[in-house]
Design a protein around this motif. Structure first.
Motif, mmCIF file in Angstrom:
data_model
loop_
_atom_site.group_PDB
_atom_site.id
_atom_site.type_symbol
_atom_site.label_atom_id
_atom_site.label_comp_id
_atom_site.label_asym_id
_atom_site.label_seq_id
_atom_site.Cartn_x
_atom_site.Cartn_y
_atom_site.Cartn_z
ATOM 1 N N SER A 130 13.123 -15.143 19.891
ATOM 2 C CA SER A 130 12.984 -13.658 18.805
ATOM 3 C C SER A 130 13.284 -12.478 19.338
ATOM 4 C CB SER A 130 13.113 -14.044 17.864
ATOM 5 O OG SER A 130 11.493 -14.176 17.852
ATOM 6 N N PRO A 131 13.062 -11.522 18.717
ATOM 7 C CA PRO A 131 12.062 -10.503 19.417
ATOM 8 C C PRO A 131 11.152 -10.729 19.151
ATOM 9 C CG PRO A 131 14.370 -9.724 18.087
ATOM 10 C CD PRO A 131 13.817 -10.932 17.549
ATOM 11 N N TYR A 164 20.412 -13.149 23.444
ATOM 12 C CA TYR A 164 19.925 -11.791 24.031
ATOM 13 C C TYR A 164 19.340 -11.376 24.669
ATOM 14 C CZ TYR A 164 21.798 -16.158 26.863
ATOM 15 O OH TYR A 164 22.558 -17.746 27.024
ATOM 16 N N HIS A 165 18.772 -9.993 25.059
ATOM 17 C CA HIS A 165 18.599 -8.827 24.517
ATOM 18 C C HIS A 165 17.647 -8.266 26.254
ATOM 19 C CE1 HIS A 165 16.439 -11.780 21.327
ATOM 20 N NE2 HIS A 165 16.309 -10.236 20.698
ATOM 21 N N THR A 166 18.290 -6.858 25.990
ATOM 22 C CA THR A 166 17.872 -6.231 27.036
ATOM 23 C C THR A 166 16.114 -5.788 26.554
ATOM 24 O OG1 THR A 166 19.972 -5.573 27.870
ATOM 25 C CG2 THR A 166 17.919 -3.869 28.319
ATOM 26 N N LEU A 167 15.143 -5.297 27.391
ATOM 27 C CA LEU A 167 14.155 -5.236 26.987
ATOM 28 C C LEU A 167 13.644 -4.430 28.302
ATOM 29 C CD1 LEU A 167 11.092 -6.425 26.288
ATOM 30 C CD2 LEU A 167 10.818 -7.588 28.769
ATOM 31 N N ARG A 168 12.986 -3.477 27.438
ATOM 32 C CA ARG A 168 12.523 -2.157 28.242
ATOM 33 C C ARG A 168 11.294 -2.004 27.799
ATOM 34 N NH1 ARG A 168 17.293 -1.116 25.818
ATOM 35 N NH2 ARG A 168 19.193 -0.624 27.480
ATOM 36 N N LEU A 169 10.431 -1.521 28.719
ATOM 37 C CA LEU A 169 8.601 -1.737 28.679
ATOM 38 C C LEU A 169 8.611 -0.285 29.399
ATOM 39 C CD1 LEU A 169 7.947 -5.342 30.195
ATOM 40 C CD2 LEU A 169 8.419 -4.268 28.323
ATOM 41 N N ARG A 170 7.536 0.230 29.173
ATOM 42 C CA ARG A 170 6.615 1.272 29.519
ATOM 43 C C ARG A 170 5.768 0.825 29.494
ATOM 44 N NH1 ARG A 170 11.679 3.104 25.900
ATOM 45 N NH2 ARG A 170 12.548 4.012 27.177
ATOM 46 N N HIS A 171 4.709 1.951 30.159
ATOM 47 C CA HIS A 171 3.839 1.860 30.369
ATOM 48 C C HIS A 171 3.035 3.145 31.214
ATOM 49 C CE1 HIS A 171 -1.092 1.172 31.366
ATOM 50 N NE2 HIS A 171 -0.519 -0.350 30.414
ATOM 51 N N PRO A 172 2.388 4.390 29.633
ATOM 52 C CA PRO A 172 1.759 5.956 30.538
ATOM 53 C C PRO A 172 0.914 5.439 32.045
ATOM 54 C CG PRO A 172 0.627 5.054 29.003
ATOM 55 C CD PRO A 172 1.509 3.399 29.074
ATOM 56 N N ALA A 173 0.009 4.163 32.320
ATOM 57 C CA ALA A 173 -0.874 4.181 33.834
ATOM 58 C C ALA A 173 -0.725 2.871 34.556
ATOM 59 C CB ALA A 173 -2.053 4.712 33.565
ATOM 60 N N LEU A 174 -0.371 2.101 34.941
ATOM 61 C CA LEU A 174 0.275 0.808 35.568
ATOM 62 C C LEU A 174 -0.039 1.211 37.121
ATOM 63 C CD1 LEU A 174 -0.449 -2.107 34.296
ATOM 64 C CD2 LEU A 174 2.096 -2.257 34.253
ATOM 65 N N ARG A 175 -0.839 0.102 37.632
ATOM 66 C CA ARG A 175 -0.185 -0.459 38.816
ATOM 67 C C ARG A 175 0.912 -1.177 38.941
ATOM 68 N NH1 ARG A 175 -4.656 -3.971 42.302
ATOM 69 N NH2 ARG A 175 -4.328 -5.636 40.020
ATOM 70 N N LEU A 176 1.628 -1.041 40.137
ATOM 71 C CA LEU A 176 3.267 -1.719 40.790
ATOM 72 C C LEU A 176 2.489 -2.883 40.250
ATOM 73 C CD1 LEU A 176 6.301 -1.707 40.493
ATOM 74 C CD2 LEU A 176 5.793 -1.655 43.396
ATOM 75 N N GLN A 177 1.554 -3.251 41.232
ATOM 76 C CA GLN A 177 1.827 -4.927 41.412
ATOM 77 C C GLN A 177 1.184 -6.156 40.272
ATOM 78 O OE1 GLN A 177 -2.001 -5.659 42.566
ATOM 79 N NE2 GLN A 177 -1.634 -7.942 43.971
ATOM 80 N N ASP A 178 0.714 -4.948 39.335
ATOM 81 C CA ASP A 178 0.536 -6.121 37.677
ATOM 82 C C ASP A 178 1.974 -6.220 36.970
ATOM 83 O OD1 ASP A 178 -2.387 -6.085 37.873
ATOM 84 O OD2 ASP A 178 -2.527 -3.715 37.335
ATOM 85 N N LEU A 179 2.478 -4.793 37.150
ATOM 86 C CA LEU A 179 4.221 -4.955 36.448
ATOM 87 C C LEU A 179 4.942 -5.705 36.868
ATOM 88 C CD1 LEU A 179 6.239 -3.679 34.600
ATOM 89 C CD2 LEU A 179 7.161 -2.337 36.557
ATOM 90 N N LEU A 180 4.361 -5.884 38.331
ATOM 91 C CA LEU A 180 5.435 -7.202 38.922
ATOM 92 C C LEU A 180 4.542 -8.476 39.145
ATOM 93 C CD1 LEU A 180 5.990 -5.637 42.656
ATOM 94 C CD2 LEU A 180 8.713 -5.642 40.974
ATOM 95 N N SER A 181 3.505 -8.605 38.858
ATOM 96 C CA SER A 181 3.205 -9.953 38.270
ATOM 97 C C SER A 181 3.115 -10.246 37.019
ATOM 98 C CB SER A 181 1.346 -10.145 38.467
ATOM 99 O OG SER A 181 0.757 -9.164 37.604
ATOM 100 N N HIS A 182 3.284 -9.262 35.981
ATOM 101 C CA HIS A 182 3.576 -9.760 34.297
ATOM 102 C C HIS A 182 5.201 -9.900 34.399
ATOM 103 C CE1 HIS A 182 0.454 -5.952 33.146
ATOM 104 N NE2 HIS A 182 -0.031 -7.511 33.976
ATOM 105 N N LEU A 183 6.479 -9.521 35.017
ATOM 106 C CA LEU A 183 7.403 -10.052 35.163
ATOM 107 C C LEU A 183 7.894 -11.270 35.978
ATOM 108 C CD1 LEU A 183 8.621 -6.103 36.151
ATOM 109 C CD2 LEU A 183 9.071 -7.779 33.897
#
Length: 474
Positions: A130-131, A164-183
């Motif tokens: 679900s969403p 199925y969904h297309t997911l778009r995430l936005r973060h104003p201030a985040l390390r790239l390493q953190d984004l990749l680890s979350h995904l």
């Protein structure tokens, strides 16, 4: 399967350094069952986007499939979403193609991995029950989320939406390493129990390595761990280790301990006695300020064992207090010390105790008149204060925020502290009066607050008071 990552950091092409992939050319990597291609649809100083396209060989999936005996003629082998929907295949490809960035290293620009960037990520065709499930997974990590649901069949509208969904995430201030680890961790969690590789103890170690910095504080950490590892023989020991990280080694757990042995009067050489402990003085001053503000709904962030909560509950004007701490152990101590189980029902309704982190967006923090953050920020890495600022001042936005922290100028008065030594082993920094004032003024300007700073404790002209309080008001 397609993943895109964008930034407007200046210069935006720093993204190429972080990913260790040249924006000027297409690069391909062989993986099991196919190829991963990395390219840049846009690469300017103002905006840069890196795309990871995973091309799965559906024939290879069937040829190399290992399953129960008698499954050889099952139609599901040939008709399924595995070549097209984001899954553990994409997570594996991400780790292989962006391994350097995922590990937080950059040979050419070693300082760059710690820089907080404005980041956007889009994952196409991500399956979810679900969403709400997608919001549960990503919202606590501080992301703004937008979803595009895909119909089951565009030609048959009454069949309704697919999963199925297309997911778009936005973060104003985040390390790239953190984004990749979350995904890397959360995409396989959305698989329906059909990871493409065997799950062993090595997968538990990967989960701890990639999620250890943020998963212990995630409100759905048990669900994530169970979906990632599947089997109880791996899930239960891993959860125990995550709980140990939460209780004993969290970055933002405020650990209270006595101040160093009494400040010394530099004129006489004798200890300078105070009629009230510095810790009690801080709490009493914050409680008095909340009374003066007339706040009815109050946050105690980093509430520990509940000493400030006790004071706030004595204020008749306070209708509700939410105490949050990253440590479940401290929250249990607060429940015991406040005798929550024995409170009258009306008093019990005034108090909520909840686990959470100050580094990730939490919608539960919205709608409060005041927030107290007492002796907490010095337990955060300075590089993560920008995330704290976004969570409290940009997203939660209480009417007033009260922040206390030690005054490093005063440390010379403690005879047991060596030069440059912090008052507590868990402190990541201690600020002078000037440093604290500069930070507070910047926060106030960026988020449209007014701020005033006052000393806490016995004050000396040359070094000030042992602690300092900033009161931010809208």
């Amino acid at each position: 399967m397609l993943l895109t990552i964008s930034t407007t950091h200046q210069p935006a092409t720093d993204l190429g350094y972080l990913l260790h992939k040249n924006p000027a050319r297409l690069q391909s990597v062989d993986i099991a069952y196919g190829q991963a291609h990395v390219f840049y649809p846009e690469a300017t100083a103002e905006r840069c986007t890196a795309a990871l396209l995973l091309d799965i060989d559906p024939i290879g999936l069937v040829r190399n499939h290992r399953g129960p005996a008698g499954e050889g003629f099952a139609l599901e082998q040939y008709v399924n979403d595995r070549p097209y929907a984001a899954s553990s295949f994409l997570s594996t490809a991400l780790a292989k193609t962006f391994n350097t960035a995922l590990n937080g290293t950059c040979k050419d620009r070693p300082e760059l991995p710690e820089v907080l960037l404005p980041l956007e990520a889009t994952v196409a065709s991500l399956p979810a029950a679900s969403p709400e499930q997608l919001h549960r997974l990503f919202a606590p990590l501080g992301y703004e989320i937008s979803l595009e649901a895909h119909p089951l069949d565009p030609t048959v509208p009454h069949w309704g939406p697919s999963r199925y969904h297309t997911l778009r995430l936005r973060h104003p201030a985040l390390r790239l390493q953190d984004l990749l680890s979350h995904l890397y961790v959360l995409i396989p969690v959305l698989d329906r129990g059909d990871k493409h590789y065997w799950i062993t103890q090595e997968e538990a170690e990967k989960l701890l390595r990639r999620g250890g910095a943020w998963l212990p504080q995630h409100p759905d950490r048990e669900f994530i761990t169970r979906r990632y590892l599947r089997f109880a023989e791996f899930v239960n020991p891993t959860l125990e280790r995550l709980l140990a990280v939460d209780a004993e080694a969290s970055d933002d757990e405020p650990v209270e301990s006595p101040e160093p042995q009494g400040p010394v009067n530099l004129t006489t050489g004798n200890p300078q006695l105070e009629t009230q402990s510095l810790h009690d003085l801080r709490l009493d001053r914050v409680a008095e300020e909340i009374r003066r503000l007339g706040a009815q709904r109050v946050l105690d962030l980093g509430c520990g064992e509940g000493k400030l909560l006790r004071r706030l509950l004595k204020l008749p004007q306070v209708e509700h207090v939410l105490g949050m701490d990253v440590s479940w152990r401290e929250l249990e101590r607060a429940r015991q010390r406040l005798h929550v189980a024995e409170m009258p029902p009306r008093q019990r309704e005034r108090l909520t105790l909840t686990q959470g982190s100050l580094l990730y967006h939490d919608p539960r923090l919205a709608g409060y008149d005041a927030a107290a953050v007492v002796e907490v920020i010095e337990h955060l890495d300075e590089s993560r204060l920008a995330a704290f600022e976004q969570v409290i001042f940009a997203r939660a936005r209480p009417g007033a925020v009260l922040v206390t922290t030690p005054n490093a100028d005063y440390n010379q008065r403690y005879e047991t502290l060596a030069a440059g030594e912090f008052r507590h082993s868990d402190h990541r920094f201690e600020w002078t009066r000037e440093q604290f004032a500069t930070w507070a003024a910047g926060v106030a300007e960026r988020h449209s607050y007014q701020v005033r700073i006052e000393p806490l404790g016995l004050e000396y002209e040359e070094v000030g008071a042992p602690s300092q309080l900033a009161v931010f008001e809208v």
